[in-house]
Design a protein around this motif. Structure first.
Motif, mmCIF file in Angstrom:
data_model
loop_
_atom_site.group_PDB
_atom_site.id
_atom_site.type_symbol
_atom_site.label_atom_id
_atom_site.label_comp_id
_atom_site.label_asym_id
_atom_site.label_seq_id
_atom_site.Cartn_x
_atom_site.Cartn_y
_atom_site.Cartn_z
ATOM 1 N N MET A 1 -1.318 38.757 -38.192
ATOM 2 C CA MET A 1 -0.543 37.981 -37.691
ATOM 3 C C MET A 1 -1.157 36.562 -37.448
ATOM 4 N N GLU A 2 -2.408 36.501 -37.291
ATOM 5 C CA GLU A 2 -3.094 34.979 -37.354
ATOM 6 C C GLU A 2 -2.952 34.514 -38.703
ATOM 7 N N MET A 3 -3.020 35.168 -39.592
ATOM 8 C CA MET A 3 -2.876 34.181 -41.048
ATOM 9 C C MET A 3 -1.276 34.118 -41.301
ATOM 10 N N THR A 4 -0.465 35.090 -40.939
ATOM 11 C CA THR A 4 0.842 34.586 -41.040
ATOM 12 C C THR A 4 1.474 33.309 -40.244
ATOM 13 N N LEU A 5 0.654 33.297 -39.184
ATOM 14 C CA LEU A 5 1.108 32.071 -38.050
ATOM 15 C C LEU A 5 0.353 30.867 -38.946
ATOM 16 N N GLN A 6 -0.677 30.951 -39.442
ATOM 17 C CA GLN A 6 -1.380 30.035 -40.041
ATOM 18 C C GLN A 6 -0.771 29.376 -41.127
ATOM 19 N N ASN A 7 -0.332 30.268 -41.852
ATOM 20 C CA ASN A 7 0.492 29.774 -43.205
ATOM 21 C C ASN A 7 1.754 28.994 -43.002
ATOM 22 N N ALA A 8 2.408 29.619 -41.833
ATOM 23 C CA ALA A 8 3.688 28.830 -41.220
ATOM 24 C C ALA A 8 3.423 27.632 -40.934
ATOM 25 N N VAL A 9 2.368 27.253 -40.180
ATOM 26 C CA VAL A 9 2.001 25.996 -39.599
ATOM 27 C C VAL A 9 1.694 25.071 -40.944
ATOM 28 N N ASN A 11 2.604 25.318 -43.910
ATOM 29 C CA ASN A 11 3.964 25.106 -44.638
ATOM 30 C C ASN A 11 4.797 23.900 -44.177
ATOM 31 N N SER A 12 4.750 23.938 -42.795
ATOM 32 C CA SER A 12 5.651 23.015 -42.075
ATOM 33 C C SER A 12 4.864 21.763 -41.911
ATOM 34 N N LEU A 13 3.655 21.753 -41.608
ATOM 35 C CA LEU A 13 2.849 20.397 -41.315
ATOM 36 C C LEU A 13 1.989 19.943 -42.288
ATOM 37 N N VAL A 14 1.676 20.727 -43.589
ATOM 38 C CA VAL A 14 0.632 20.216 -44.354
ATOM 39 C C VAL A 14 1.253 20.116 -45.778
ATOM 40 N N ASN A 15 1.487 21.269 -46.233
ATOM 41 C CA ASN A 15 2.041 21.238 -47.579
ATOM 42 C C ASN A 15 3.159 22.242 -47.633
ATOM 43 N N GLN A 16 4.397 22.267 -48.078
ATOM 44 C CA GLN A 16 5.568 23.156 -48.163
ATOM 45 C C GLN A 16 5.435 24.315 -49.146
ATOM 46 N N THR A 17 4.415 24.325 -50.225
ATOM 47 C CA THR A 17 4.082 25.116 -51.052
ATOM 48 C C THR A 17 3.627 26.517 -50.578
ATOM 49 N N TYR A 18 2.795 26.178 -49.277
ATOM 50 C CA TYR A 18 2.257 27.499 -48.444
ATOM 51 C C TYR A 18 3.587 28.590 -48.304
ATOM 52 N N GLU A 19 3.200 29.721 -48.746
ATOM 53 C CA GLU A 19 4.301 30.695 -48.320
ATOM 54 C C GLU A 19 4.284 31.031 -46.858
ATOM 55 N N ALA A 20 5.429 30.940 -46.340
ATOM 56 C CA ALA A 20 5.383 31.006 -44.845
ATOM 57 C C ALA A 20 6.678 31.850 -44.222
ATOM 58 N N ASN A 21 6.593 32.573 -42.918
ATOM 59 C CA ASN A 21 7.399 33.301 -42.483
ATOM 60 C C ASN A 21 8.282 31.967 -41.592
ATOM 61 N N GLN A 22 9.625 31.733 -41.915
ATOM 62 C CA GLN A 22 10.156 30.687 -41.623
ATOM 63 C C GLN A 22 10.499 31.014 -39.984
ATOM 64 N N ALA A 23 10.515 32.200 -39.591
ATOM 65 C CA ALA A 23 10.736 32.356 -38.222
ATOM 66 C C ALA A 23 9.807 31.774 -37.326
ATOM 67 N N LEU A 24 8.469 31.614 -38.053
ATOM 68 C CA LEU A 24 7.422 30.843 -37.255
ATOM 69 C C LEU A 24 6.828 29.777 -37.374
ATOM 70 N N SER A 25 7.646 29.206 -38.424
ATOM 71 C CA SER A 25 7.070 27.893 -38.971
ATOM 72 C C SER A 25 7.775 26.787 -37.737
ATOM 73 N N PRO A 26 6.944 25.815 -37.681
ATOM 74 C CA PRO A 26 7.415 24.753 -36.634
ATOM 75 C C PRO A 26 8.746 24.165 -37.282
ATOM 76 N N LYS A 27 9.881 23.840 -36.496
ATOM 77 C CA LYS A 27 11.032 23.653 -37.101
ATOM 78 C C LYS A 27 11.714 22.664 -35.936
ATOM 79 N N LEU A 28 12.606 21.666 -36.625
ATOM 80 C CA LEU A 28 13.295 20.920 -35.922
ATOM 81 C C LEU A 28 14.879 21.097 -35.758
ATOM 82 N N ILE A 29 15.159 21.888 -34.707
ATOM 83 C CA ILE A 29 16.459 22.430 -34.332
ATOM 84 C C ILE A 29 17.552 21.415 -33.886
ATOM 85 N N THR A 30 18.535 21.472 -34.464
ATOM 86 C CA THR A 30 19.887 20.573 -34.331
ATOM 87 C C THR A 30 21.326 21.444 -34.307
#
Length: 945
Positions: A1-9, A11-30
């Protein structure tokens, strides 16, 4: 889980080429058209183990849908905490009263001045999710307003979690638990914040939708039409629309025909407000009042249709006649009046033109449908009061479940009534007191329920068709004054009654038809001072017709079972109206849906009759799409129909087709009409217009339609049209033989022409030509759902045969394909998520897509790393240059038919590849990573329990 969350962060905050679980990635909700803040919060609620919210402003209008989710969580012993305050006096006393009703929600009142927080924290088994931003717990904030919230997730050891917990702990330490004594004290001093209003009473003017309807009416009148029909949802002001129409027409004399005196009186007042003039020009014509000289007459049909009354008028006495509730106009009394009176123009007004007795209302008004204002459009245009629909399970005890045959004693038992009243109190209403209409299934049930309601302190009165008109009026008057809380009836108020104060509609009966369901829902949709929303509580038992509920709510006429299932699971909002089902109610509806054949021949015949009545001729396949009726694909996919001409013949339409012509229509319908690829459709359409089409002309049209052009797709399209793709076994013959065996299109590499038999048939057989071109038009219309630049369109549905065709394979090899097929450079994988049989391959192989990105997948057995197909799958993976293009197709269960949702391409994680033993056989397992993370909506469709 730690690696999954790390990749999600990352992907969202460093480089979107990282493979990420979008349910965990930081995201702007509108709040967007396809998603909103509430949908995201609801998804988190459904999957959390507890939650903690700190929100300053709350309105009653958003608590209802929240209560539905929390009721399900309470059964799982999941609890939450809410901190709020009294900042600016925004929260009404009613808000706090409603919060106190939620047993699994601890509510605290902060003593902090200026408490203006908006934070939502959810605890999951091994991580937490936090939403912070601008949205309060109000209907507009969660569904409609321009809001910004940031969603972030963290592990238990993360600084964010500990910081959040610390802040919430500090807030609670400075807060007091909400209690009834405090609420009553607050209510005595609370004053509602004054809303700024520039509203001034002015003359009544048509709204935008009414203006559009009046424009269409004006067009019909100018083109010498004698009759027209307007369909306008209950509460959208169809009486005023009629008044505006009369004002525009300016008749010398005008007649308004209704079926009840009460409605005639109300209509007279509405017309007077719009038309003005001398009050004495407006007169009633009823059993007690008869004035035959009035300029504007408002008559009940019962009086007007009497011989001695009708004959008082000359046939052309009125220039303009409006028939209210025009779906009744097929009745003898109406036909008698309409057969005698000959105005210059007849206008019919109705909310429900589709009659349950199949009488043709459209024909009566010369098929001139001037305008339609349906429920969904009316809600989206804020013409009606918003509603919260709640589908809850009906009362169950000792294994007894409510159904169509339940004994009256059980239906009206004290324990069931207590359960009903508990639900009514829990979900509440908008206003100072409950004003509810209760619809049940029997008259004796209505009377007994009223007795039980009264005994338990809820003021109620039963009304049935046995009661006199004066008694009904007296009861309604008491209801409107607040002297009664509930009127309990069977179907007396389905139509023709206007009680704007209704703030609850309670459905205690089987849904007999979507027409009746919509009528009963519509009883509470009129706007009324102090009513912010309507609460609709539907008690769902084990009824065979439960499947009609999502159909009625969505207005979906498609008869596409998968589409109806998705509407149920997604429960989408209509503007700020919400649709909510408890988990058990959802399962009951799904059970009903599984047992129902929406696309049965009986249902298709019913749709055909409805549409033919509407347009005044036998509809073609394209008409079903044009008029938002049954989805054309339902006819296309029906195994009992080779083509639509087949269906027309079953309906008694004389269609003459040779065996060969039938074979061609069979091919077009089953292979091209779905519109998944436009190439073949365009070429055939061009060949209908000119004898020879050059390859260059075809390529130019494909370019205009933004379709991909390469040698493989052109060769594939030619293989479809010359039937070589279908030269595979199909029973005792081949598909190619069933489709006429001869190539439809002849080509010499540079130009194309239809074969001589088709060319002759198009010229000589009008029936064939009409059906041939109809299928092509349907295919092109359905093609709008697909991206012509790609082989497959994300989240569209495909069968294995469709995939073979769209991968440009030379033959249909779908029959032996099963779970996957490793070809030269592409491999489609088909996964059934919920398996009906534990012995089936997919069940044993534990194919999974739990996080929206990663998929653990297994090859057939026996297989090893040395197997040829495994080597081809893994070619280039270790070097980071995967050669095999993998396409992933998933369906929820076998109950969803032969089609799978396309989830996009996938990459193999080389580090995850390993030989494993499953069911005592060797196989190779590997993790597949979707290149496009699964959307929240598709995740609900496929995996929401």
């Amino acid at each position: 889980m730690e690696m999954t969350l790390q990749n999600a962060v990352l992907n969202s905050l460093v480089n979107q080429t990282y493979e990420a679980n979008q349910a965990l990635s930081p995201k702007l909700i509108t709040n967007q058209r396809k998603d909103n803040v509430w949908n995201n919060l609801r998804n988190e609620l459904r999957e959390c183990t507890n939650f903690f919210w700190a929100v300053a402003f709350i309105t009653v209008d958003m608590l209802t849908p929240i209560k539905v989710v929390l009721a399900d969580l309470e059964k799982k012993n999941i609890k939450g905490t809410l901190i709020t305050g009294t900042y600016l006096g925004f929260n009404s006393p009613q808000v706090y009263r409603e919060l106190m009703k939620i047993p699994n929600l601890e509510v605290y009142l902060t003593q902090e001045d200026g408490f203006h927080a908006k934070g939502f924290w959810f605890d999951h088994e091994d991580y937490q999710t936090l939403f912070v931003g601008s949205a309060n717990l109000t209907r507009n904030a969660l569904l409609k307003n321009q809001e910004l919230l940031l969603r972030v997730s963290s592990l238990n050891a993360g600084a964010l979690v500990n910081e959040t917990k610390l802040i919430f702990d500090e807030l609670i330490a400075k807060s007091e638990p909400l209690n009834q004594e405090w609420i009553e004290a607050y209510a005595k001093t609370w004053q509602a914040p004054k809303a700024k209003s520039n509203y001034k009473q002015t003359e009544i003017k048509p709204n935008q939708m009414q203006k559009a309807a009046l424009k269409e009416l004006d067009y019909l009148v100018k083109n010498n039409a004698k009759k027209a029909l307007i369909v306008s949802a209950t509460g959208t002001g169809k009486t005023y629309l009629g008044a505006f129409a009369v004002k525009n027409y300016a008749p010398q004399r005008f007649l308004f025909v209704v079926h009840r005196q009460q409605i005639a009186k109300a209509a007279l007042e509405s017309f007077y407000r719009v038309l003005g003039g001398n009050r004495s020009d407006y007169q009633l014509l009823s059993g007690t009042q008869k004035n035959f000289e009035a300029k504007y007459t408002f008559a009940t049909i019962q009086t007007l249709s009497q011989d001695d009354v009708l004959q008082k008028y000359q046939a052309d006495a009125f220039d303009y006649i409006i028939i209210d509730e025009a779906h009744r106009s097929a009745a003898k009394s109406y036909q008698k009046v309409m057969g005698y009176l000959t105005p210059k123009f007849y206008l019919g007004l109705t909310a429900t033109p589709e009659r349950t007795d199949e009488q043709d209302v459209y024909q009566i008004f010369d098929y001139n449908l001037a305008y339609e204002i349906r429920l969904k459009e009316a809600l989206e245009n804020q013409m009606l009061s918003p509603f919260h629909y709640i589908g809850v399970q009906d009362y169950e005890e000792d294994g007894i479940v409510i159904d169509e045959t339940t004994n009256l004693r059980y239906l009206t038992s004290k324990t069931r009534v207590e359960y009903i009243l508990k639900q009514l109190d829990y979900y509440g209403y908008s206003g100072s007191h409950a004003s509810g209409l209760v619809f049940c299934s029997r008259q004796d049930e209505a009377k007994k329920l009223a007795q039980e309601f009264n005994q338990q302190g809820y003021l109620a009165q039963a009304l049935t068709n046995e009661d006199s008109q004066s008694y009904r009026q007296k009861t309604v008057a008491a209801f409107e004054k607040g002297e009664l809380n509930y009127i309990i009836t069977v179907d007396l108020f389905n139509e023709g009654i206007d009680i704007p104060c209704v703030n609850q509609v309670i459905l205690l009966r089987n849904t007999q038809s979507s027409i009746i369901f919509t009528q009963q829902l519509g009883r509470g949709l009129r706007k009324f001072k102090g009513k912010e929303f309507l609460t609709v509580i539907d008690f769902i038992g084990n009824y065979q017709n439960n499947y009609l509920i999502p159909i009625a709510l969505s207005g979906d006429n498609s008869r596409d079972k998968d589409q109806v299932k998705n509407q149920l699971l997604l429960a989408k909002e209509i503007d700020v109206s919400t649709i909510n089902f408890t988990e058990i109610a959802t399962k009951k509806i799904l059970t009903s849906l599984e047992q129902t054949k929406l696309d049965s021949m009986l249902e298709l015949k019913r749709s055909y009759k409805e549409l033919s009545q509407k347009i005044g001729r036998p509809p073609l396949l394209l008409d079903f799409l044009k008029y938002n009726s049954t989805n054309s694909e339902v006819f296309i996919k029906n195994n009992n129909l080779k083509h639509y001409g087949d269906f027309l013949q079953k309906m008694g339409v004389e269609i003459k087709l040779s065996d060969y012509e039938q074979a061609i229509l069979h091919f077009l319908t089953k292979e091209l009409a779905n519109g998944m690829r436009i190439h073949e459709l365009l070429l055939l359409e061009m060949l209908c217009q000119k004898e020879i089409v050059s390859k260059e002309e075809w390529m130019k049209q494909l370019e205009i339609h933004n379709a991909v052009v390469n040698d493989a797709v052109i060769q594939s399209s030619q293989g479809i049209l010359d039937l070589s793709f279908f030269d595979v076994k199909a029973g005792k013959t081949t598909k190619a033989i069933q489709y006429g065996q001869v190539a439809l299109v002849e080509d010499n590499l540079l130009e194309y022409r239809l074969n001589s038999r088709i060319k002759a048939a198009l010229k000589e057989n009008e029936d064939f030509a009409k059906l041939f071109k109809d299928v092509l038009q349907v295919g092109k219309r359905l093609n709008r759902n697909y991206d012509n630049q790609t082989q497959f369109t994300l989240y569209q549905r495909y069968s294995r045969k469709d995939v073979c065709r769209l991968l440009n394979w030379p033959k249909d090899v779908s029959a032996p394909m099963y779970g996957y097929r490793v070809d030269k450079d592409e491999c489609p994988i088909f996964i059934t998520y919920q398996k009906d049989d534990d012995k089936k391959r997919n069940a044993l192989y534990q194919n999974d897509l739990h996080n929206g990105t990663s998929l653990r997948w297994y090859t057939r057995s026996p297989r090893s790393l040395e197997s040829d197909e495994v080597k081809r799958l893994l070619a280039g993976v270790d070097e980071g240059k995967q050669k095999m293009k993998i396409h992933v197709f998933v369906k929820r269960s076998d109950a969803y038919g032969k089609e799978f949702y396309y989830l996009g391409q996938a990459k193999i994680d080389g580090t995850s590849v390993a030989e494993e033993i499953l069911a005592n056989k060797k196989t190779v397992g590997m993790d597949l990573k979707l290149t496009t993370p699964l959307s929240a909506e598709m995740r609900q469709v496929l995996f929401l329990d």
